[in-house]
Scaffold this active site. Sequence first.
Site, PDB file in Angstrom:
ATOM      1  N   CYS A  83     -44.598 -39.132 -31.694  1.00 55.28           N
ATOM      2  CA  CYS A  83     -43.593 -39.364 -32.737  1.00 55.28           C
ATOM      3  C   CYS A  83     -42.623 -40.489 -32.381  1.00 55.28           C
ATOM      4  O   CYS A  83     -41.657 -40.716 -33.114  1.00 55.28           O
ATOM      5  CB  CYS A  83     -42.803 -38.079 -32.991  1.00 55.28           C
ATOM      6  SG  CYS A  83     -43.819 -36.732 -33.623  1.00 55.28           S
ATOM      7  N   TYR A 134     -53.160 -48.056 -12.714  1.00 55.95           N
ATOM      8  CA  TYR A 134     -51.819 -47.691 -13.180  1.00 55.95           C
ATOM      9  C   TYR A 134     -51.853 -47.191 -14.629  1.00 55.95           C
ATOM     10  O   TYR A 134     -51.067 -47.596 -15.467  1.00 55.95           O
ATOM     11  CB  TYR A 134     -50.861 -48.878 -13.016  1.00 55.95           C
ATOM     12  CG  TYR A 134     -50.787 -49.334 -11.584  1.00 55.95           C
ATOM     13  CD1 TYR A 134     -50.060 -48.612 -10.647  1.00 55.95           C
ATOM     14  CD2 TYR A 134     -51.495 -50.450 -11.155  1.00 55.95           C
ATOM     15  CE1 TYR A 134     -50.026 -49.002  -9.313  1.00 55.95           C
ATOM     16  CE2 TYR A 134     -51.472 -50.846  -9.824  1.00 55.95           C
ATOM     17  CZ  TYR A 134     -50.733 -50.123  -8.915  1.00 55.95           C
ATOM     18  OH  TYR A 134     -50.703 -50.506  -7.590  1.00 55.95           O
TER      19      TYR A 134
END
Length: 422
Positions: free
Chosen positions: A359, A388
Amino acid sequence: MISQFEIIGDNKIGVLPKQVDQLQMCRDIAASKDLQENDSSFMLVDLDKIIERFQLWKRELPMIEPFYAVKCNTDLVLIRILASLGCGFDCASKDEIDIVMGTGVSAERIIYANPCKTRSFIAHAMDRDVKMMTFDNPEELLKIAKLHPNAEMILRIAVSDPTATCPLNLKFGADPIIAAPQLLKTASEEGINVVGISFHVGSGCNDASAYRNALQHAKNLCEIGEGLGFKMDIIDMGGGFPGAEHHNPFEKIAETIRDALDEFFPDTNKRLIAEPGRFFAAGPFSLVANIIHATEVPASKITKDPKDCADHGYMYYINDGVYGSFNCILFDHAHPIGSPLFDTDRNEKFMSTIWGPTCDSLDLVEDKKLMPKMNVGEWLYYPDMGAYTLAAATTFNGFSKPVPMYVMSEEMWESIRDSTHV
Protein backbone atom coordinates in the site's frame (compact mmCIF):
# COMPACT_ATOMS: atom_id res chain seq x y z
CA MET A 1 13.15 -31.18 -17.78
CA ILE A 2 14.26 -32.33 -14.35
CA SER A 3 15.56 -35.92 -14.41
CA GLN A 4 16.08 -36.43 -10.66
CA PHE A 5 15.97 -34.67 -7.30
CA GLU A 6 18.82 -34.45 -4.81
CA ILE A 7 19.23 -32.77 -1.43
CA ILE A 8 21.69 -30.05 -0.41
CA GLY A 9 21.33 -29.32 3.29
CA ASP A 10 17.56 -29.30 3.79
CA ASN A 11 16.76 -28.12 0.25
CA LYS A 12 15.52 -30.11 -2.72
CA ILE A 13 17.56 -29.65 -5.90
CA GLY A 14 16.24 -30.42 -9.37
CA VAL A 15 18.94 -32.06 -11.50
CA LEU A 16 18.76 -31.76 -15.28
CA PRO A 17 20.52 -33.94 -17.87
CA LYS A 18 22.12 -30.89 -19.51
CA GLN A 19 23.15 -27.33 -18.72
CA VAL A 20 20.44 -25.11 -17.25
CA ASP A 21 18.71 -22.58 -19.51
CA GLN A 22 17.44 -20.11 -16.91
CA LEU A 23 14.86 -18.38 -19.09
CA GLN A 24 13.38 -21.61 -20.46
CA MET A 25 13.33 -23.17 -16.99
CA CYS A 26 11.45 -20.16 -15.64
CA ARG A 27 8.95 -20.51 -18.48
CA ASP A 28 8.43 -24.19 -17.72
CA ILE A 29 7.86 -23.49 -14.02
CA ALA A 30 5.48 -20.61 -14.72
CA ALA A 31 3.49 -22.71 -17.20
CA SER A 32 3.15 -25.44 -14.57
CA LYS A 33 2.04 -22.89 -11.97
CA ASP A 34 -0.56 -21.53 -14.42
CA LEU A 35 -2.07 -25.00 -14.71
CA GLN A 36 -2.32 -25.11 -10.91
CA GLU A 37 -3.72 -21.55 -10.77
CA ASN A 38 -0.74 -20.66 -8.58
CA ASP A 39 0.36 -17.07 -9.11
CA SER A 40 3.03 -16.81 -6.38
CA SER A 41 6.36 -15.29 -7.37
CA PHE A 42 9.45 -17.49 -7.41
CA MET A 43 13.22 -17.25 -7.65
CA LEU A 44 14.98 -19.74 -9.91
CA VAL A 45 18.49 -20.49 -8.64
CA ASP A 46 20.86 -21.90 -11.26
CA LEU A 47 23.54 -23.63 -9.19
CA ASP A 48 25.65 -24.29 -12.29
CA LYS A 49 26.25 -20.57 -12.55
CA ILE A 50 27.76 -20.43 -9.04
CA ILE A 51 30.30 -23.05 -10.04
CA GLU A 52 30.96 -21.31 -13.36
CA ARG A 53 31.60 -18.00 -11.57
CA PHE A 54 34.03 -19.74 -9.21
CA GLN A 55 35.83 -21.24 -12.19
CA LEU A 56 36.00 -17.79 -13.82
CA TRP A 57 37.53 -16.36 -10.64
CA LYS A 58 40.17 -19.10 -10.47
CA ARG A 59 40.97 -18.60 -14.14
CA GLU A 60 41.39 -14.80 -13.93
CA LEU A 61 42.74 -14.41 -10.37
CA PRO A 62 44.23 -17.79 -9.40
CA MET A 63 46.59 -16.17 -6.89
CA ILE A 64 43.73 -14.65 -4.84
CA GLU A 65 41.55 -16.69 -2.46
CA PRO A 66 37.87 -15.62 -2.65
CA PHE A 67 36.10 -15.10 0.69
CA TYR A 68 32.40 -14.79 -0.19
CA ALA A 69 30.71 -11.74 1.40
CA VAL A 70 27.86 -13.46 3.24
CA LYS A 71 25.89 -10.21 3.69
CA CYS A 72 25.17 -10.19 -0.05
CA ASN A 73 22.95 -13.27 0.08
CA THR A 74 22.69 -15.72 2.98
CA ASP A 75 21.04 -18.48 0.94
CA LEU A 76 22.29 -21.72 2.48
CA VAL A 77 22.49 -23.64 -0.78
CA LEU A 78 24.64 -20.88 -2.29
CA ILE A 79 26.89 -20.98 0.79
CA ARG A 80 27.14 -24.78 0.74
CA ILE A 81 28.07 -24.82 -2.96
CA LEU A 82 30.79 -22.22 -2.41
CA ALA A 83 32.04 -24.09 0.66
CA SER A 84 32.27 -27.30 -1.37
CA LEU A 85 34.44 -25.45 -3.91
CA GLY A 86 36.89 -24.35 -1.20
CA CYS A 87 35.74 -20.75 -0.92
CA GLY A 88 36.39 -18.74 2.23
CA PHE A 89 33.80 -16.46 3.83
CA ASP A 90 33.66 -12.80 4.83
CA CYS A 91 31.34 -12.48 7.83
CA ALA A 92 30.21 -9.27 9.53
CA SER A 93 28.30 -10.55 12.56
CA LYS A 94 27.82 -13.37 15.05
CA ASP A 95 24.92 -14.83 13.08
CA GLU A 96 26.83 -14.82 9.79
CA ILE A 97 29.70 -16.68 11.45
CA ASP A 98 27.25 -19.26 12.80
CA ILE A 99 25.49 -19.63 9.43
CA VAL A 100 28.77 -20.39 7.68
CA MET A 101 30.20 -22.67 10.36
CA GLY A 102 26.86 -24.49 10.45
CA THR A 103 27.67 -25.81 6.97
CA GLY A 104 30.92 -27.35 8.21
CA VAL A 105 33.30 -24.53 7.27
CA SER A 106 36.31 -24.24 9.60
CA ALA A 107 37.23 -21.03 11.42
CA GLU A 108 40.41 -20.67 9.34
CA ARG A 109 38.23 -20.02 6.28
CA ILE A 110 36.46 -17.04 7.85
CA ILE A 111 37.44 -13.39 8.12
CA TYR A 112 35.40 -11.22 10.49
CA ALA A 113 35.48 -8.20 8.19
CA ASN A 114 33.55 -5.58 10.14
CA PRO A 115 35.77 -2.76 11.46
CA CYS A 116 33.32 -1.86 14.26
CA LYS A 117 32.18 -4.96 16.12
CA THR A 118 29.83 -5.61 19.03
CA ARG A 119 31.74 -6.71 22.14
CA SER A 120 29.70 -9.86 22.58
CA PHE A 121 30.28 -10.72 18.91
CA ILE A 122 34.05 -10.43 19.41
CA ALA A 123 33.80 -12.79 22.38
CA HIS A 124 31.73 -15.15 20.24
CA ALA A 125 34.39 -15.07 17.52
CA MET A 126 36.99 -16.04 20.12
CA ASP A 127 34.77 -18.90 21.35
CA ARG A 128 34.51 -20.17 17.77
CA ASP A 129 38.24 -19.63 17.15
CA VAL A 130 37.69 -17.09 14.35
CA LYS A 131 40.93 -15.09 14.44
CA MET A 132 41.18 -12.95 11.30
CA MET A 133 39.38 -9.65 11.79
CA THR A 134 39.61 -6.08 10.55
CA PHE A 135 39.95 -2.75 12.36
CA ASP A 136 40.32 0.88 11.29
CA ASN A 137 40.51 2.86 14.54
CA PRO A 138 42.41 2.72 17.85
CA GLU A 139 39.29 2.13 19.94
CA GLU A 140 38.45 -1.04 18.00
CA LEU A 141 42.05 -2.19 18.17
CA LEU A 142 42.15 -1.94 21.96
CA LYS A 143 38.64 -3.40 22.34
CA ILE A 144 39.58 -6.52 20.38
CA ALA A 145 42.91 -6.84 22.21
CA LYS A 146 41.03 -7.02 25.51
CA LEU A 147 38.30 -9.43 24.37
CA HIS A 148 40.19 -11.61 21.86
CA PRO A 149 43.94 -11.46 22.58
CA ASN A 150 44.72 -14.14 19.97
CA ALA A 151 43.06 -12.22 17.14
CA GLU A 152 44.99 -11.70 13.91
CA MET A 153 44.35 -8.05 13.12
CA ILE A 154 44.06 -6.69 9.59
CA LEU A 155 44.17 -2.91 9.15
CA ARG A 156 41.48 -1.57 6.83
CA ILE A 157 42.36 1.54 4.87
CA ALA A 158 40.11 4.00 3.01
CA VAL A 159 40.73 3.84 -0.73
CA SER A 160 37.20 3.71 -2.15
CA ASP A 161 36.43 4.43 -5.80
CA PRO A 162 34.32 7.65 -5.56
CA THR A 163 32.32 6.57 -8.63
CA ALA A 164 31.37 3.18 -7.16
CA THR A 165 27.68 2.35 -6.87
CA CYS A 166 28.05 2.22 -3.08
CA PRO A 167 31.22 4.02 -1.88
CA LEU A 168 32.27 2.80 1.56
CA ASN A 169 35.09 5.08 2.71
CA LEU A 170 32.69 7.52 4.36
CA LYS A 171 31.97 4.90 7.01
CA PHE A 172 35.01 2.62 7.07
CA GLY A 173 38.75 2.74 6.55
CA ALA A 174 41.70 4.60 8.05
CA ASP A 175 43.44 7.26 5.99
CA PRO A 176 46.34 5.32 4.41
CA ILE A 177 48.85 8.17 4.70
CA ILE A 178 48.12 9.75 8.09
CA ALA A 179 46.00 7.49 10.32
CA ALA A 180 47.09 4.01 9.19
CA PRO A 181 50.81 4.34 10.06
CA GLN A 182 49.86 5.66 13.50
CA LEU A 183 47.53 2.69 14.05
CA LEU A 184 50.38 0.32 13.24
CA LYS A 185 52.57 2.11 15.78
CA THR A 186 49.81 1.90 18.40
CA ALA A 187 49.41 -1.83 17.77
CA SER A 188 53.15 -2.31 18.14
CA GLU A 189 53.26 -0.37 21.40
CA GLU A 190 50.33 -2.38 22.79
CA GLY A 191 51.75 -5.73 21.67
CA ILE A 192 48.80 -6.44 19.36
CA ASN A 193 49.37 -8.77 16.40
CA VAL A 194 48.71 -7.08 13.03
CA VAL A 195 49.02 -9.50 10.10
CA GLY A 196 47.99 -7.50 7.05
CA ILE A 197 46.19 -4.74 5.20
CA SER A 198 42.58 -4.66 3.97
CA PHE A 199 40.69 -2.32 1.66
CA HIS A 200 37.37 -2.14 -0.17
CA VAL A 201 37.10 0.05 -3.27
CA GLY A 202 33.30 0.19 -2.98
CA SER A 203 30.43 -2.05 -3.96
CA GLY A 204 29.88 -1.91 -7.71
CA CYS A 205 33.32 -0.48 -8.54
CA ASN A 206 33.39 1.51 -11.79
CA ASP A 207 37.09 2.39 -11.93
CA ALA A 208 39.49 -0.56 -12.04
CA SER A 209 42.44 1.75 -11.31
CA ALA A 210 41.11 2.07 -7.75
CA TYR A 211 42.54 -1.40 -7.07
CA ARG A 212 45.99 -0.29 -8.25
CA ASN A 213 45.96 2.77 -6.01
CA ALA A 214 44.84 0.63 -3.07
CA LEU A 215 47.58 -1.95 -3.63
CA GLN A 216 50.19 0.81 -3.76
CA HIS A 217 49.05 2.05 -0.35
CA ALA A 218 48.99 -1.55 0.92
CA LYS A 219 52.62 -2.04 -0.15
CA ASN A 220 53.74 1.11 1.66
CA LEU A 221 51.91 0.13 4.84
CA CYS A 222 53.25 -3.42 4.73
CA GLU A 223 56.76 -1.98 4.69
CA ILE A 224 55.93 0.23 7.68
CA GLY A 225 54.39 -2.71 9.53
CA GLU A 226 57.34 -4.98 8.80
CA GLY A 227 59.64 -2.25 10.09
CA LEU A 228 57.72 -2.39 13.36
CA GLY A 229 58.17 -6.15 13.59
CA PHE A 230 54.86 -7.35 12.13
CA LYS A 231 54.88 -10.13 9.52
CA MET A 232 52.18 -8.48 7.36
CA ASP A 233 51.34 -11.75 5.61
CA ILE A 234 47.84 -10.90 4.31
CA ILE A 235 46.53 -8.51 1.67
CA ASP A 236 42.71 -8.41 1.63
CA MET A 237 41.41 -6.73 -1.54
CA GLY A 238 37.80 -6.51 -0.42
CA GLY A 239 34.92 -6.56 -2.89
CA GLY A 240 33.43 -4.44 -5.65
CA PHE A 241 33.57 -7.12 -8.35
CA PRO A 242 30.61 -7.04 -10.80
CA GLY A 243 28.12 -9.87 -10.73
CA ALA A 244 26.47 -9.39 -14.11
CA GLU A 245 27.09 -7.64 -17.43
CA HIS A 246 28.88 -4.40 -16.57
CA HIS A 247 30.55 -1.57 -18.48
CA ASN A 248 33.70 -2.42 -16.51
CA PRO A 249 33.89 -6.22 -16.97
CA PHE A 250 35.45 -8.53 -14.41
CA GLU A 251 38.15 -9.61 -16.84
CA LYS A 252 39.35 -6.00 -17.16
CA ILE A 253 39.36 -5.54 -13.37
CA ALA A 254 41.28 -8.81 -12.98
CA GLU A 255 43.87 -7.68 -15.52
CA THR A 256 44.39 -4.41 -13.61
CA ILE A 257 44.79 -6.31 -10.35
CA ARG A 258 47.27 -8.78 -11.86
CA ASP A 259 49.35 -5.93 -13.27
CA ALA A 260 49.29 -4.08 -9.93
CA LEU A 261 50.32 -7.21 -8.03
CA ASP A 262 53.22 -7.68 -10.44
CA GLU A 263 54.24 -4.07 -9.83
CA PHE A 264 53.88 -3.83 -6.06
CA PHE A 265 54.10 -7.44 -4.85
CA PRO A 266 56.29 -9.34 -7.36
CA ASP A 267 57.27 -12.84 -6.30
CA THR A 268 55.32 -12.33 -3.09
CA ASN A 269 54.71 -15.05 -0.55
CA LYS A 270 51.88 -13.07 1.01
CA ARG A 271 48.42 -14.56 1.30
CA LEU A 272 46.17 -12.68 -1.12
CA ILE A 273 42.43 -12.74 -0.43
CA ALA A 274 39.34 -10.82 -1.61
CA GLU A 275 35.70 -10.54 -0.57
CA PRO A 276 33.46 -10.91 -3.65
CA GLY A 277 29.73 -10.89 -2.95
CA ARG A 278 27.61 -9.97 -5.96
CA PHE A 279 30.22 -11.60 -8.20
CA PHE A 280 28.96 -15.01 -7.04
CA ALA A 281 25.39 -14.19 -5.97
CA ALA A 282 23.83 -11.99 -8.65
CA GLY A 283 23.70 -14.14 -11.79
CA PRO A 284 22.42 -17.48 -10.44
CA PHE A 285 19.13 -15.96 -9.21
CA SER A 286 16.29 -15.05 -11.60
CA LEU A 287 13.06 -13.59 -10.24
CA VAL A 288 9.69 -14.28 -11.86
CA ALA A 289 6.79 -12.14 -10.61
CA ASN A 290 3.11 -12.28 -11.51
CA ILE A 291 1.01 -9.34 -12.66
CA ILE A 292 -1.76 -9.17 -10.08
CA HIS A 293 -3.46 -6.05 -11.45
CA ALA A 294 -3.34 -3.87 -14.56
CA THR A 295 -5.05 -0.58 -15.22
CA GLU A 296 -5.11 1.77 -18.20
CA VAL A 297 -4.19 5.41 -17.55
CA PRO A 298 -3.36 8.45 -19.68
CA ALA A 299 0.32 8.21 -20.58
CA SER A 300 0.74 11.70 -19.11
CA LYS A 301 0.17 10.24 -15.64
CA ILE A 302 3.38 8.27 -16.13
CA THR A 303 5.49 10.71 -18.13
CA LYS A 304 4.27 13.78 -16.18
CA ASP A 305 4.00 15.52 -19.56
CA PRO A 306 0.52 16.97 -20.37
CA LYS A 307 1.21 16.55 -24.09
CA ASP A 308 0.91 12.76 -23.62
CA CYS A 309 -2.62 12.92 -22.21
CA ALA A 310 -4.18 11.43 -25.36
CA ASP A 311 -1.83 8.44 -25.41
CA HIS A 312 -2.52 5.16 -23.63
CA GLY A 313 -0.40 4.14 -20.66
CA TYR A 314 -0.60 1.22 -18.26
CA MET A 315 0.15 0.68 -14.60
CA TYR A 316 0.94 -2.86 -13.54
CA TYR A 317 1.07 -4.26 -10.02
CA ILE A 318 3.23 -7.33 -9.38
CA ASN A 319 3.55 -9.61 -6.34
CA ASP A 320 7.05 -8.53 -5.36
CA GLY A 321 8.37 -5.06 -4.68
CA VAL A 322 10.83 -2.82 -2.85
CA TYR A 323 9.84 -4.28 0.52
CA GLY A 324 10.72 -7.69 -0.92
CA SER A 325 13.33 -8.65 -3.50
CA PHE A 326 13.44 -5.19 -5.05
CA ASN A 327 14.79 -3.58 -1.87
CA CYS A 328 17.99 -3.49 -3.94
CA ILE A 329 16.54 -0.41 -5.66
CA LEU A 330 16.63 1.51 -2.37
CA PHE A 331 19.64 -0.03 -0.63
CA ASP A 332 21.93 -1.08 -3.49
CA HIS A 333 21.12 1.63 -6.06
CA ALA A 334 20.13 -1.13 -8.48
CA HIS A 335 17.97 -0.70 -11.57
CA PRO A 336 16.37 -4.08 -12.32
CA ILE A 337 14.98 -4.41 -15.82
CA GLY A 338 12.17 -6.87 -16.38
CA SER A 339 10.60 -8.25 -19.53
CA PRO A 340 7.60 -10.43 -20.37
CA LEU A 341 8.49 -14.01 -19.46
CA PHE A 342 6.80 -15.40 -22.56
CA ASP A 343 7.20 -14.08 -26.09
CA THR A 344 4.26 -12.06 -27.32
CA ASP A 345 3.04 -11.00 -30.75
CA ARG A 346 1.83 -7.71 -29.26
CA ASN A 347 4.34 -5.45 -30.97
CA GLU A 348 2.93 -2.08 -29.98
CA LYS A 349 4.56 -0.69 -26.83
CA PHE A 350 3.04 1.63 -24.28
CA MET A 351 4.42 3.83 -21.54
CA SER A 352 4.17 1.73 -18.38
CA THR A 353 4.85 1.70 -14.66
CA ILE A 354 5.56 -1.42 -12.58
CA TRP A 355 4.42 -1.18 -8.96
CA GLY A 356 5.03 -3.56 -6.08
CA PRO A 357 2.07 -5.04 -4.18
CA THR A 358 2.09 -3.01 -0.95
CA CYS A 359 0.00 0.00 0.00
CA ASP A 360 3.06 2.27 -0.05
CA SER A 361 3.54 4.54 -3.07
CA LEU A 362 7.29 4.21 -2.51
CA ASP A 363 6.88 0.62 -3.74
CA LEU A 364 7.89 1.45 -7.31
CA VAL A 365 9.84 -1.16 -9.29
CA GLU A 366 10.12 0.40 -12.77
CA ASP A 367 8.87 3.71 -14.16
CA LYS A 368 8.44 5.21 -17.63
CA LYS A 369 9.03 1.83 -19.21
CA LEU A 370 8.00 1.00 -22.78
CA MET A 371 6.51 -2.47 -23.00
CA PRO A 372 3.67 -4.36 -24.71
CA LYS A 373 0.23 -4.36 -23.12
CA MET A 374 0.17 -7.07 -20.47
CA ASN A 375 -2.70 -8.85 -18.76
CA VAL A 376 -3.42 -9.92 -15.20
CA GLY A 377 -1.91 -13.35 -14.56
CA GLU A 378 1.01 -12.91 -16.94
CA TRP A 379 4.60 -13.05 -15.71
CA LEU A 380 7.59 -10.71 -15.72
CA TYR A 381 11.17 -12.01 -15.74
CA TYR A 382 14.02 -10.29 -13.89
CA PRO A 383 17.51 -11.82 -14.31
CA ASP A 384 20.55 -11.25 -12.06
CA MET A 385 18.51 -10.82 -8.87
CA GLY A 386 20.70 -12.58 -6.30
CA ALA A 387 22.74 -9.70 -4.87
CA TYR A 388 21.38 -7.66 -1.95
CA THR A 389 17.79 -8.75 -2.65
CA LEU A 390 16.60 -11.71 -0.56
CA ALA A 391 19.08 -10.84 2.20
CA ALA A 392 17.11 -7.70 3.14
CA ALA A 393 13.63 -8.72 1.94
CA THR A 394 10.69 -8.38 4.35
CA THR A 395 7.08 -9.55 4.49
CA PHE A 396 5.72 -6.02 4.95
CA ASN A 397 1.95 -5.77 4.43
CA GLY A 398 1.77 -9.57 4.64
CA PHE A 399 3.31 -10.25 1.23
CA SER A 400 5.53 -13.33 1.07
CA LYS A 401 9.06 -13.48 -0.23
CA PRO A 402 9.54 -15.41 -3.49
CA VAL A 403 10.17 -19.12 -3.05
CA PRO A 404 13.63 -20.24 -4.27
CA MET A 405 13.68 -23.19 -6.67
CA TYR A 406 17.09 -24.80 -7.16
CA VAL A 407 18.32 -26.52 -10.31
CA MET A 408 21.65 -27.75 -11.66
CA SER A 409 23.01 -30.04 -14.35
CA GLU A 410 24.01 -33.67 -13.79
CA GLU A 411 27.61 -32.79 -14.66
CA MET A 412 27.87 -30.09 -12.00
CA TRP A 413 26.05 -32.21 -9.42
CA GLU A 414 28.58 -35.02 -9.90
CA SER A 415 31.41 -32.53 -9.32
CA ILE A 416 30.21 -31.56 -5.82
CA ARG A 417 28.01 -34.41 -4.57
CA ASP A 418 30.69 -36.00 -2.38
CA SER A 419 31.61 -32.79 -0.56
CA THR A 420 31.06 -32.78 3.21
CA HIS A 421 29.39 -29.36 2.83
CA VAL A 422 26.59 -30.62 0.56
